[in-house]
Write a protein that holds these residues in place. Structure first.
Motif, mmCIF file in Angstrom:
data_model
loop_
_atom_site.group_PDB
_atom_site.id
_atom_site.type_symbol
_atom_site.label_atom_id
_atom_site.label_comp_id
_atom_site.label_asym_id
_atom_site.label_seq_id
_atom_site.Cartn_x
_atom_site.Cartn_y
_atom_site.Cartn_z
ATOM 1 N N TYR A 194 13.873 84.355 -99.432
ATOM 2 C CA TYR A 194 14.801 83.922 -100.050
ATOM 3 C C TYR A 194 15.331 84.732 -101.247
ATOM 4 O O TYR A 194 15.986 85.369 -101.632
ATOM 5 N N ALA A 195 13.598 85.056 -102.061
ATOM 6 C CA ALA A 195 13.557 85.176 -103.296
ATOM 7 C C ALA A 195 13.828 86.418 -103.147
ATOM 8 O O ALA A 195 14.567 87.465 -103.966
ATOM 9 N N GLU A 196 13.694 87.655 -101.641
ATOM 10 C CA GLU A 196 13.654 88.793 -101.639
ATOM 11 C C GLU A 196 15.355 89.342 -101.061
ATOM 12 O O GLU A 196 16.381 90.517 -102.002
ATOM 13 N N ILE A 197 15.924 88.068 -100.629
ATOM 14 C CA ILE A 197 17.301 88.725 -100.335
ATOM 15 C C ILE A 197 18.299 88.055 -101.089
ATOM 16 O O ILE A 197 19.659 88.954 -100.982
ATOM 17 N N LEU A 224 6.806 78.072 -106.939
ATOM 18 C CA LEU A 224 5.366 79.367 -107.435
ATOM 19 C C LEU A 224 5.474 80.857 -106.612
ATOM 20 O O LEU A 224 5.847 81.310 -106.925
ATOM 21 N N GLY A 225 6.386 79.628 -105.630
ATOM 22 C CA GLY A 225 6.233 81.426 -104.662
ATOM 23 C C GLY A 225 7.645 82.331 -104.904
ATOM 24 O O GLY A 225 7.705 83.224 -104.798
ATOM 25 N N ILE A 226 8.850 81.661 -105.147
ATOM 26 C CA ILE A 226 9.823 81.927 -105.529
ATOM 27 C C ILE A 226 9.494 82.758 -106.601
ATOM 28 O O ILE A 226 9.847 83.827 -107.070
ATOM 29 N N THR A 227 9.007 82.469 -107.622
ATOM 30 C CA THR A 227 8.838 82.978 -109.176
ATOM 31 C C THR A 227 7.614 84.191 -108.763
ATOM 32 O O THR A 227 7.812 85.524 -109.993
ATOM 33 N N ASP A 228 6.586 83.544 -107.573
ATOM 34 C CA ASP A 228 5.726 85.314 -107.717
ATOM 35 C C ASP A 228 6.685 86.099 -107.042
ATOM 36 O O ASP A 228 6.151 87.158 -107.528
ATOM 37 N N ALA A 229 7.610 85.944 -106.366
ATOM 38 C CA ALA A 229 7.988 86.822 -105.581
ATOM 39 C C ALA A 229 9.255 87.790 -106.392
ATOM 40 O O ALA A 229 9.751 88.602 -106.263
#
Length: 338
Positions: A194-197, A224-229
């Motif tokens: 999601y963060a990538e697209i 955490l996954g979103i802010t990492d990406a």
């Protein structure tokens, strides 16, 4: 439509979102199976009271009572010809309460999933999904919404249709997905995907994040996954108030105000700037969250062990982002299964 949300975020480190619509309306008398959106016309004083309870508890952003306001969801209640009317009224009611608050309160036009599955897995075409979202968004804009707020989206295809509709209406957009299947959405998206697209959507969201799901611990792992990406993204955290349990014939969420206060501070440390509650979240939870955030000094990024210790265990061992397993979207998910 002015970008009031960005203006307010420029002045504030964090904003408190609102709580649950359905949970609180059921306590006001809404019956299971009824369309909450019809109350915008039939019971407007109760919708105003709901918004007012959130504002009085400290919410800076309130979501309109329009989650199921698309033609496809309203068709279940023989109201598919009332999309513009019901969404416009939803925004008007929230706008009235926001404007009487005595401080800046953002009205976010809630747009939930259509309930249909898009091509190529399902039968709903991209063009028809865009048209349905655009119809709903037009009503919300006409009623005074500051920003369109997609919620509980699960597929990349539906997310892209929503973003295109927002772009056509020149409407600012925020969007949260529900990661409720071992760190993935129902249709296979991960937080990282999601963060990538998100930056490449037809209308780039002001903020991205997660709502609902399977509990506060899982939702923070997703944050955490979103802010990492995407470390620079504006991130939304809107977790359920604990875990749903069936008690005496009713669904009850076991999250206490104290637990939600801990969740709010952990969400801020995890990188979220827009923090609220989803299912089960009542004004008393929001008051505790507001007080906790106001007294919270920014801390280190929380570890999974810290999240587990304060909020309870995760519902799955995985957050869905294992190396080599990052494909997303309805078509990709179907191929992976098949």
């Amino acid at each position: 439509m002015t970008n009031a949300l960005v203006d307010l975020l420029a002045q504030r480190d964090w904003l408190l979102l609102d709580g649950a619509t359905g949970t609180n309306l059921f306590e006001m008398g809404l019956m299971s199976g009824d369309a909450p959106e019809l109350w915008n016309v039939d019971q407007p004083e109760k919708i105003r009271a709901l918004h007012r309870s959130f504002v009085e508890a400290g919410s800076d952003v309130i979501l309109t009572n329009s989650f199921g306001g698309s033609r496809y969801r309203l068709k279940l209640h023989h109201a598919e010809d009332r999309v513009f009317e019901l969404n416009k009224r939803a925004a008007e009611l929230a706008r009235e309460v926001a404007d009487e608050a005595g401080r800046k309160v953002i009205v976010a036009g809630s747009v939930g999933p259509t309930g249909e599955i898009l091509e190529p897995v399902g039968s709903l075409s991209h063009a028809d999904a865009v048209a349905a979202f655009e119809e709903q968004i037009a009503g919300l804009i006409a009623g005074g919404a500051d920003v369109i707020w997609g919620e509980t989206i699960s597929s990349e295809e539906e997310l892209r249709a929503l973003a295109e509709a927002a772009a056509k209406q020149q409407a600012p957009l925020c969007a949260t997905l529900s990661f409720d299947t071992a760190g993935r959405t129902m249709m296979g998206l991960t937080s990282r995907h999601y963060a990538e697209i998100a930056p490449g959507l037809a209308q780039r969201p002001i903020a991205i994040g997660a709502n609902c799901g399977t509990g506060a611990s899982d939702l923070l792992r997703t944050v955490l996954g979103i802010t990492d990406a995407s470390p620079d993204a504006l991130v939304i955290a809107k977790a359920n108030a604990g875990i749903p349990k069936y008690v005496d014939g009713h669904i009850h969420y076991d999250g206490t105000p104290e637990l939600m206060a801990d969740y709010a501070c952990l969400a801020r440390d995890a990188g979220a700037r827009l923090i609220g509650g989803c299912c089960g979240t009542k004004p008393e939870h929001l008051r505790a969250m507001r007080a906790a955030l106001e007294g919270h000094a920014a801390g280190a990024r929380p570890s999974l062990d810290e999240i587990r210790a304060k909020l309870g265990d995760f519902s799955s061992a995985s957050d869905g982002t294992e190396a080599g397993d990052e494909a997303g979207g309805e078509g990709r998910r179907r191929r992976r299964r098949g």
